[in-house]
Design a protein around this motif. Sequence first.
Motif, short mmCIF file in Angstrom:
data_model
loop_
_atom_site.label_atom_id
_atom_site.label_comp_id
_atom_site.label_asym_id
_atom_site.label_seq_id
_atom_site.Cartn_x
_atom_site.Cartn_y
_atom_site.Cartn_z
N TRP A 40 4.41 -7.75 11.45
CA TRP A 40 3.94 -8.21 10.14
C TRP A 40 3.61 -9.69 10.10
O TRP A 40 2.94 -10.16 9.19
N SER A 97 -0.61 -10.71 10.91
CA SER A 97 -1.79 -10.69 10.01
C SER A 97 -1.78 -11.89 9.08
O SER A 97 -0.78 -12.50 8.84
N LYS A 150 0.85 -1.20 0.00
CA LYS A 150 0.00 0.00 0.00
C LYS A 150 0.89 1.26 0.00
O LYS A 150 1.83 1.33 0.79
N LYS A 206 2.46 4.60 0.95
CA LYS A 206 2.52 5.32 2.24
C LYS A 206 3.15 6.70 2.08
O LYS A 206 2.76 7.63 2.76
N TRP A 262 2.88 -3.95 5.25
CA TRP A 262 2.46 -4.10 6.64
C TRP A 262 2.16 -2.73 7.20
O TRP A 262 2.43 -1.71 6.56
N ASP A 263 1.59 -2.71 8.41
CA ASP A 263 1.18 -1.46 9.04
C ASP A 263 2.41 -0.79 9.66
O ASP A 263 2.60 -0.80 10.86
#
Lengths: 176, 159
Positions: free
Chosen positions: A173, A176, A8, A10, A118-119
């Motif tokens: 990571w 999830s 994603k 960022k 990952w977040d």
Amino acid sequence: MVDSTKFKPKTVYVIYIAATPEKVWQALTDPAFSKQYFFGFAVDMEPTTGGRFRLLWPDGRLHVSGEVVEWTPPRRLSVTWLVEGMKDFGELPQCLVSYDIVASGDAVRLTMTESHSWDVPRDILRGGEMGWPKILSGLKSLLETRKPLVTGNEGPPPEFMEAVKRAVAEKPWLRS
Amino acid sequence: MIDRGSNKPKFVYVTYIRTTPERLWAALTDPQTIRQYWFGMTAECDFKPGSAWSLKFEDGRTADTGEILEADPPRRLVIRWRNEFKPELKAEGYSRCTMEIELADYYPDFGGKAVKLTIHHEIEGEGGGKFIEAVSGGWPKVLSNLKSLLETGDAAFQK
């Protein structure tokens, strides 16, 4: 080959450069250019999708390793990115760095997108947020004036190093 | 880029320019210079705290209006501004644009001179998504042109 849809965006940085798309492509892929604007690092890549990508210190040591995910000159270059030359960093998940080059009037719009799978904590994103404006301001100056821009490199802030150490210890990571 | 970390979006952009803080300040506040990198638009203002500020198109129409909140040459300029020509942007109300000028890693021994310019732009009230989206497309063009003008004497492009 890595699945780029898992990443994603960022951090995005857009800059306009008075140059041709071909010249910007060359600046991104030729070590003679990158050494002058990328903190002295030489890019080393195989010019094909699936090829090897690396950033090397001036003395030849490895700094970043990855793979060329998309090689579409002079429009789109996408590489995976793992910092191996610094303690702890090599244990983080790799990220994806993409460059999009679009002609815009007399100039070229270059968009750099740093994407993660990952977040990733804000403090880790700060590293790229600090670095990319220097690198890409330097690339523009080099192409437009033929002279490198001296911005220096004070290195990453302590909270960035702490965040990396914490992430490597906790490995969020894997959850999830 | 747009920072979506908090509740309301905020535009943040950093650029490094081979110039001095004084020259950069002059380029940000001189109407004739602004016209050269801001696609023919120019500001009408004396850039003193409390003064009215407006940005006008080449044909004289008003694009934005507001006031100078802070002016500390050659370090910091804060402008309160509202869009005046697109109803959906005007409806989002006043924004606050902060420009900060710093010497970047200044090493006199190496003769290196770069100036770091940071722009923060956010809406004063709630929301502001459309306004921030609009300025996030415009700022990289304007600031890329400003950098080219100061480093080469020419703007990078006209439109």
